[in-house]
Design a protein around this motif. Structure first.
Motif, PDB file in Angstrom:
ATOM      1  N   ASP A  14       0.865  -1.146   0.060  1.00 63.78           N
ATOM      2  CA  ASP A  14      -0.014  -0.162   0.261  1.00 63.78           C
ATOM      3  C   ASP A  14       0.894   1.362   0.111  1.00 63.78           C
ATOM      4  O   ASP A  14       0.233   2.413   0.281  1.00 63.78           O
ATOM      5  N   ASN A  15       2.173   1.242  -0.262  1.00 62.36           N
ATOM      6  CA  ASN A  15       3.081   2.314  -0.349  1.00 62.36           C
ATOM      7  C   ASN A  15       2.635   3.256  -1.318  1.00 62.36           C
ATOM      8  O   ASN A  15       2.631   4.384  -0.971  1.00 62.36           O
ATOM      9  N   VAL A  16       2.229   2.903  -2.436  1.00 59.86           N
ATOM     10  CA  VAL A  16       1.987   3.734  -3.758  1.00 59.86           C
ATOM     11  C   VAL A  16       0.816   4.648  -3.082  1.00 59.86           C
ATOM     12  O   VAL A  16       0.666   5.909  -3.094  1.00 59.86           O
ATOM     13  N   GLU A  17      -0.489   4.154  -2.438  1.00 56.55           N
ATOM     14  CA  GLU A  17      -1.596   4.794  -2.014  1.00 56.55           C
ATOM     15  C   GLU A  17      -1.138   5.827  -0.932  1.00 56.55           C
ATOM     16  O   GLU A  17      -1.552   6.900  -0.790  1.00 56.55           O
ATOM     17  N   LYS A  18      -0.388   5.415  -0.087  1.00 60.20           N
ATOM     18  CA  LYS A  18       0.035   6.188   1.060  1.00 60.20           C
ATOM     19  C   LYS A  18       0.916   7.407   0.544  1.00 60.20           C
ATOM     20  O   LYS A  18       0.513   8.597   1.144  1.00 60.20           O
ATOM     21  N   LEU A  19       1.683   7.103  -0.368  1.00 57.43           N
ATOM     22  CA  LEU A  19       2.583   8.374  -1.091  1.00 57.43           C
ATOM     23  C   LEU A  19       1.719   9.223  -1.930  1.00 57.43           C
ATOM     24  O   LEU A  19       1.931  10.394  -1.604  1.00 57.43           O
ATOM     25  N   GLN A  20       0.655   8.767  -2.568  1.00 56.64           N
ATOM     26  CA  GLN A  20      -0.227   9.397  -3.431  1.00 56.64           C
ATOM     27  C   GLN A  20      -1.017  10.418  -2.302  1.00 56.64           C
ATOM     28  O   GLN A  20      -1.195  11.693  -2.544  1.00 56.64           O
ATOM     29  N   SER A  21      -1.227   9.901  -1.214  1.00 52.60           N
ATOM     30  CA  SER A  21      -2.223  10.564  -0.138  1.00 52.60           C
ATOM     31  C   SER A  21      -1.227  11.889   0.476  1.00 52.60           C
ATOM     32  O   SER A  21      -1.850  13.026   0.557  1.00 52.60           O
ATOM     33  N   MET A  22       0.163  11.494   0.684  1.00 47.47           N
ATOM     34  CA  MET A  22       0.936  12.310   1.136  1.00 47.47           C
ATOM     35  C   MET A  22       1.097  13.665   0.215  1.00 47.47           C
ATOM     36  O   MET A  22       1.320  14.735   0.489  1.00 47.47           O
ATOM     37  N   VAL A  23       1.223  13.326  -1.230  1.00 47.70           N
ATOM     38  CA  VAL A  23       1.133  14.088  -2.349  1.00 47.70           C
ATOM     39  C   VAL A  23       0.073  15.243  -2.163  1.00 47.70           C
ATOM     40  O   VAL A  23       0.207  16.399  -2.309  1.00 47.70           O
ATOM     41  N   ALA A  64       8.724  10.390  -7.468  1.00 48.42           N
ATOM     42  CA  ALA A  64       9.629   9.316  -7.869  1.00 48.42           C
ATOM     43  C   ALA A  64       9.627   8.231  -7.176  1.00 48.42           C
ATOM     44  O   ALA A  64       9.676   7.208  -7.733  1.00 48.42           O
ATOM     45  N   GLU A  65       9.379   8.471  -5.849  1.00 43.11           N
ATOM     46  CA  GLU A  65       9.237   7.166  -4.941  1.00 43.11           C
ATOM     47  C   GLU A  65       8.020   6.418  -5.457  1.00 43.11           C
ATOM     48  O   GLU A  65       8.043   4.989  -5.073  1.00 43.11           O
ATOM     49  N   ILE A  66       6.798   7.159  -5.909  1.00 47.16           N
ATOM     50  CA  ILE A  66       5.637   6.400  -6.143  1.00 47.16           C
ATOM     51  C   ILE A  66       6.121   5.510  -7.463  1.00 47.16           C
ATOM     52  O   ILE A  66       5.499   4.447  -7.771  1.00 47.16           O
ATOM     53  N   LYS A  67       6.767   6.180  -8.527  1.00 49.15           N
ATOM     54  CA  LYS A  67       7.121   5.612  -9.617  1.00 49.15           C
ATOM     55  C   LYS A  67       7.820   4.083  -9.372  1.00 49.15           C
ATOM     56  O   LYS A  67       7.936   2.997  -9.642  1.00 49.15           O
ATOM     57  N   ASP A  68       8.947   4.411  -8.424  1.00 49.14           N
ATOM     58  CA  ASP A  68       9.694   3.250  -7.945  1.00 49.14           C
ATOM     59  C   ASP A  68       8.766   1.953  -7.202  1.00 49.14           C
ATOM     60  O   ASP A  68       9.132   0.782  -7.732  1.00 49.14           O
ATOM     61  N   GLU A  69       7.880   2.352  -6.525  1.00 48.45           N
ATOM     62  CA  GLU A  69       6.992   1.357  -5.650  1.00 48.45           C
ATOM     63  C   GLU A  69       6.115   0.872  -6.578  1.00 48.45           C
ATOM     64  O   GLU A  69       5.870  -0.339  -6.575  1.00 48.45           O
TER      65      GLU A  69
END
Length: 75
Positions: A14-23, A64-69
């Motif tokens: 769920d890292n992508v979702e968490k990062l998108q929320s942070m963005v 960038a981290e979203i892309k990596d994840e």
């Protein structure tokens, strides 16, 4: 007396979702800061602008981290 702790497995699902929320939260903070600048002194405006620059840099890093994840989870 020592305790045996087991490390948790690396759950990146769920890292992508968490990062998108942070963005999204950071973008909202930038927008709110722009509204605050309307009622701020020149010194406060400068501080807000500097903070927003840091926020924009953070957003770039998170994207960038979203892309990596995403790539990690879809390989």
């Amino acid at each position: 007396m020592s305790k045996d702790y087991k490390s948790k497995p690396d759950d990146r699902s769920d890292n992508v979702e968490k990062l998108q929320s942070m963005v999204q939260d950071t973008i909202e903070n930038i927008e709110e800061a722009h509204e605050t600048m309307k009622f701020s002194s020149e010194e406060e405006k400068q501080k807000i602008q500097e903070k927003n620059k840091r926020r924009e840099q953070s957003i770039k890093g998170m994207r960038a981290e979203i892309k990596d994840e995403y790539n990690y989870n879809n390989d």
